[in-house]
Scaffold this active site. Structure first.
Site, mmCIF file in Angstrom:
data_model
loop_
_atom_site.group_PDB
_atom_site.id
_atom_site.type_symbol
_atom_site.label_atom_id
_atom_site.label_comp_id
_atom_site.label_asym_id
_atom_site.label_seq_id
_atom_site.Cartn_x
_atom_site.Cartn_y
_atom_site.Cartn_z
ATOM 1 N N ASN A 482 6.377 8.527 9.477
ATOM 2 C CA ASN A 482 5.909 8.945 8.160
ATOM 3 C C ASN A 482 5.901 7.719 7.247
ATOM 4 O O ASN A 482 6.922 7.347 6.666
ATOM 5 C CB ASN A 482 6.835 10.032 7.615
ATOM 6 C CG ASN A 482 6.279 10.662 6.364
ATOM 7 O OD1 ASN A 482 5.532 10.027 5.627
ATOM 8 N ND2 ASN A 482 6.666 11.895 6.116
ATOM 9 N N ASP A 483 4.742 7.109 7.155
ATOM 10 C CA ASP A 483 4.603 5.883 6.358
ATOM 11 C C ASP A 483 5.027 6.056 4.912
ATOM 12 O O ASP A 483 5.195 5.082 4.186
ATOM 13 C CB ASP A 483 3.122 5.451 6.343
ATOM 14 C CG ASP A 483 2.749 4.623 7.547
ATOM 15 O OD1 ASP A 483 3.636 3.945 8.094
ATOM 16 O OD2 ASP A 483 1.577 4.658 7.940
ATOM 17 N N CYS A 484 5.147 7.295 4.498
ATOM 18 C CA CYS A 484 5.397 7.580 3.080
ATOM 19 C C CYS A 484 6.864 7.884 2.792
ATOM 20 O O CYS A 484 7.221 8.220 1.659
ATOM 21 C CB CYS A 484 4.532 8.745 2.641
ATOM 22 S SG CYS A 484 2.801 8.345 2.832
ATOM 23 N N ASN A 486 9.716 6.083 2.196
ATOM 24 C CA ASN A 486 10.078 4.674 1.954
ATOM 25 C C ASN A 486 11.462 4.621 1.321
ATOM 26 O O ASN A 486 11.590 4.586 0.095
ATOM 27 C CB ASN A 486 9.031 4.013 1.050
ATOM 28 C CG ASN A 486 7.621 4.398 1.460
ATOM 29 O OD1 ASN A 486 6.894 5.033 0.703
ATOM 30 N ND2 ASN A 486 7.242 4.061 2.673
ATOM 31 N N GLN A 499 4.475 0.488 0.859
ATOM 32 C CA GLN A 499 4.730 0.002 2.210
ATOM 33 C C GLN A 499 5.219 -1.444 2.263
ATOM 34 O O GLN A 499 5.755 -1.868 3.272
ATOM 35 C CB GLN A 499 3.472 0.139 3.069
ATOM 36 C CG GLN A 499 3.453 1.412 3.874
ATOM 37 C CD GLN A 499 2.861 2.565 3.091
ATOM 38 O OE1 GLN A 499 1.733 2.492 2.663
ATOM 39 N NE2 GLN A 499 3.634 3.614 2.893
#
Ligand code: BGC
Length: 810
Positions: A482-484, A486, A499
């Site tokens: 899940n790139d989101c 963070n 990112q």
């Protein structure tokens, strides 16, 4: 509401209304030259790289949407129309767009004149072919003018849309006969040009946009077309275009075809010129000679269709569910090939400028096309591995043209390394080619730092165990799948990239997802070590997997489901203790897939919780409840309004994880229900809600907390394609390549009582019949191979043989 229908016999989706809820597109090209074409002939063309070598211009997020493409205009006595309806939007008697595999046929009939445009990129060709077939279906002779139009892009698409102070002075063309050469920047450092040609003598041409269209006009009302006369303009700076015109007369019933070719040509650096300022046209002449006649075009199209027939014969199913069959046999596999070619670069949602190839994305995509093009998959694996760093971490993205890691985004996504093991395992299981592990592969693209692929995988595996947090769970780094999410970013200023802002690592924030993934790929890594005789390494890896399993069962279990992560303060994410985001889909799917908690019932409990808390009629949302405010400690996930994208959207990519997990616990009815909910063919009837193409998956469908629940976005370039094919082909239908042979172990809903699969595998062709009249959901009672009953297990290949397999479930 539907806007067309499937034609399974021709493998086409037939659109019968040009005003689809969103442009419904197709891809042309399979190797070096590509085009995106919408149902109204919008789109653009490029060679290899959608950013750096773009032949034609496209304006994203334009008004009106999807303006610009390859257009043909027909002017008959002042009535102007296009085969694809746009841009003139004339009233039509008939309209149809057939998107097929690598080609599109778009046609209209206006005032008794039928115009049919067939567009495709022939195999092994650096050009697109557009055949225009005109038929007079009226009872009177017709005379009209046909105009063509492409708008050239000045190669680097990013530059083209920003650097006007330079660009408006660089454009250059040459015109010889019916061929227009776009040669901007050729005088300096480029050794390539574009060509746009017609196979017949023409009556006129234009290459200057302003002259052709008029400064105050649009694609819908170009001056030259309205006045029915080309101006033979030669572009000098500004915006070069390519346009031909031809006056045609047709008797009643008569048909005429013209062939237009839009191509990319390259010369050796020292052989660029024919004469002063005159480009060397040898490659163009060779290219154009191949598509001079209708017969040549027909045979190139037939070759393309045969190519797909052969490719798709590797895996096909026949069941009582026609939607299942058409997705498995045609569209899902086709989409997987498109993701192989494009990764996440060029679609109607990806501008072709932003993202190159993702380390994680491309590794996952392998799952969907490995059986179709194993040799190209092998090459892809080695390219991806070459962008890995020596410590096992990896560049998150790399550029397709240079194959080098992208420094702008860098590394630090701590799931990335593990996807390489996933991809390599899929490759070996498909091909039996263990030699790939011995390939010497550079680290960070530096040949002096090369080692075997197996060493790369060891670095991937160890990167996880070398980076454990306070709960002995893997540190998340910048993000995991899940790139989101963070958790080390803490961004307070608009415009900072979630990112890349902040430290790439943090000593506390941990991911249960990566833990699940580690346990899931562990057995593959262990098997590879054993195969190579590294028994101590295999033992150590098994112990690490066991430790990780325990960490998940303790710190990663929340009572009813698996926790998602721990943030930088060591607070839980995805737990009943949280106010928002109490439960997440990813660890439920991956931990169960890994087999964690299967024995003690926690796996089943987690899947029941998914059904209870995350399921909707359009699919399973990513998390619930969605975040209603921005959380500094969570990052991008909480930047989206509730219900969209990673914040409570139905992120189609991980719905198949749950479906696979359901097959692990043997619930075939539920696995198929999950499969169907996001599967486009089953959503065709609600196209006005779903909006994107009913023949391909989209990345996201708006979740229940969103205003537009059920509306999809970001079609085509998504890991959903690979994961759904992986799920349906290997887990639901159960035909699974394994190291020692082919395993058949379906997990079915009660209403599929019988099906057959043909699977080509390591030289053999397996004709598999599955009998589920017992409605068993899971479990093989009898396995009969070539007439002999055998114990359940992998069926070894013989090579070049037709094999008959019968499976009786019970
Ligand atoms: C990215 C994937 C990522 C997913 C979830 C996609 O846009 O391409 O790499 O896993 O989003 O964040």
């Amino acid at each position: 509401m539907k806007f067309g229908h499937f034609n399974d016999a021709t493998r086409e989706y037939v659109i019968t209304e040009p005003k689809t809820p969103y442009p419904w597109i197709n891809y042309l090209g399979n190797k070096d030259f590509f085009g995106l074409i919408s149902n109204t002939s919008g789109g653009y063309y490029f060679y290899k790289d959608a950013r750096l070598l773009r032949l034609t211009r496209y304006r994203y997020n334009n008004v009106p949407t999807d303006d610009g493409g390859i257009y043909f205009y027909i002017n008959e006595n002042g009535n102007v129309f296009n085969p694809g309806w746009k841009p003139c939007k004339a009233d039509y008697e008939e309209y149809e767009c057939r998107h097929g595999l690598g080609y599109s046929v778009i046609s209209s009939k206006v005032n008794g004149l039928r115009a049919e445009q067939t567009s495709f990129v022939p195999l092994d060709t650096t050009a697109s072919v557009h055949r225009i077939k005109l038929t007079n279906e009226s009872d009177q002779e017709k005379t009209f003018t046909l105009f063509s139009l492409v708008e050239f892009c000045l190669w680097d698409a990013n530059d083209d849309t920003t650097n006007f102070q330079r660009n408006f002075s660089t454009g250059e063309v040459e015109v010889i006969g019916s061929t227009i050469y776009h040669k901007t920047e050729y005088r300096e450092r480029r050794n390539h040009y574009a060509v746009f040609s017609c196979n017949e003598e023409i009556d006129g041409f234009d290459t200057d946009r302003e002259t052709f269209i008029g400064l105050y006009n649009s694609f819908a009302d170009p001056d030259a077309v309205l006045e029915n006369k080309s101006r033979n303009s030669l572009a000098s700076g500004w915006s070069p275009i390519g346009s031909h015109s031809k006056v045609i007369t047709l008797k009643p019933g008569e048909t005429k075809s013209l062939v237009f070719v839009l191509g990319y040509c390259e010369n050796p650096q020292d052989d660029k010129w024919e004469a002063q300022d005159v480009i060397n046209k040898k490659p163009a002449n060779e290219l154009l000679a191949k598509f001079k006649t209708d017969e040549q075009v027909e045979s190139a199209l037939a070759e393309l269709k045969a190519y797909w027939t052969n490719l798709l014969s590797t895996y096909s199913v026949k069941s009582s569910d026609e939607k299942l069959d058409r997705m498995v046999n045609i569209w899902n596999q086709y989409q997987c090939m498109v993701t192989f070619n494009m990764s996440r670069s060029a679609s109607y949602f990806e501008s072709g400028i932003g993202r190159g190839m993702g380390f994680r994305d491309s590794s996952q995509d392998l799952l969907g096309f490995i059986h179709l093009i194993p040799e190209r998959a092998r090459e892809r694996i080695l390219d991806i591995a070459a962008t890995q760093m020596e410590d096992g971490s990896a560049y998150h993205q790399y550029q397709p043209l240079t194959k080098k890691g992208n420094n702008d985004i860098g590394s630090g996504f701590n799931d990335d390394p593990l996807w390489l093991i996933f991809g390599v395992a899929a490759y070996i299981k498909e091909t039996g080619d263990w030699s790939i592990l011995d390939e010497m592969v550079p680290f960070d693209n530096d040949e002096s730092k090369a080692d075997t692929l197996l060493v790369h995988l060891k670095r991937s595996f160890d990167h996880v165990t070398n980076n454990l947090g306070p709960h002995k769970l893997p540190l998340i780094g910048r993000a995991d799948w899940n790139d989101c999410l963070n958790l080390n970013c803490f961004s307070e200023n608009p415009g900072e990239s979630f990112q890349t802002f902040g430290p790439s690592e943090g000593p506390v924030a941990e991911s249960v997802f990566i833990a699940g993934m580690f346990v899931a790929v562990g057995p593959d890594y262990i098997r590879m070590c054993e195969q190579k005789g590294l028994l101590d390494e295999a033992k150590a890896a098994a112990a690490a997997v066991e430790d990780m399993t325990q960490a998940v069962l303790t710190a990663g279990w929340d009572g009813e489901w698996f926790v998602r992560a721990y943030d930088a303060y060591s607070n839980k994410i995805g737990s009943k203790e949280c106010e928002e985001g109490k439960i997440f889909i990813e660890p439920q799917g991956f931990c169960v897939m890994a087999g964690i908690g299967v024995e003690d019932g926690r796996a089943l409990k987690a899947l029941e919780s998914v059904e209870k808390y995350l399921d909707t009629k359009y699919g399973i949302v990513l998390n619930s409840p969605s975040y209603t405010r921005y959380h500094l400690e969570l990052g991008e996930i909480s930047s989206y309004p509730p219900g969209y994208k990673e914040n409570g959207g139905i992120f189609c990519h991980n719905n198949p994880w749950v479906s696979i997990a359901e097959t692990v616990v043997g619930r075939g009815n539920r696995a198929f229900e999950v499969y169907k909910k996001t599967c486009p063919a089953y959503l065709e009837e609600i196209s006005e809600v779903h909006r994107t193409e009913p023949y391909v998956y989209s990345q996201m469908i708006a979740g229940r907390d969103a205003k537009n629940h059920g509306e999809a976005k970001n079609s085509w370039l998504t890991g959903t394609a690979a994961w759904t094919f992986y799920n349906v082909s290997r887990f639901i239908l159960g035909v699974k390549p394994d190291y020692d042979g082919l395993v058949v172990d379906p997990c079915l809903p009660d209403d599929i009582t019988e099906f057959t699969v043909t699977r080509k595998f390591r030289g053999d062709t397996f004709n598999i019949t599955v009998d589920n009249t017992a409605k068993a959901q899971k479990g093989v009672a009898k396995l009969i191979v070539d007439g002999q009953e055998v114990p359940f297990g992998p069926i070894a290949t013989i090579g070049d043989k037709v094999r008959e397999v019968k499976v009786i479930m019970g």
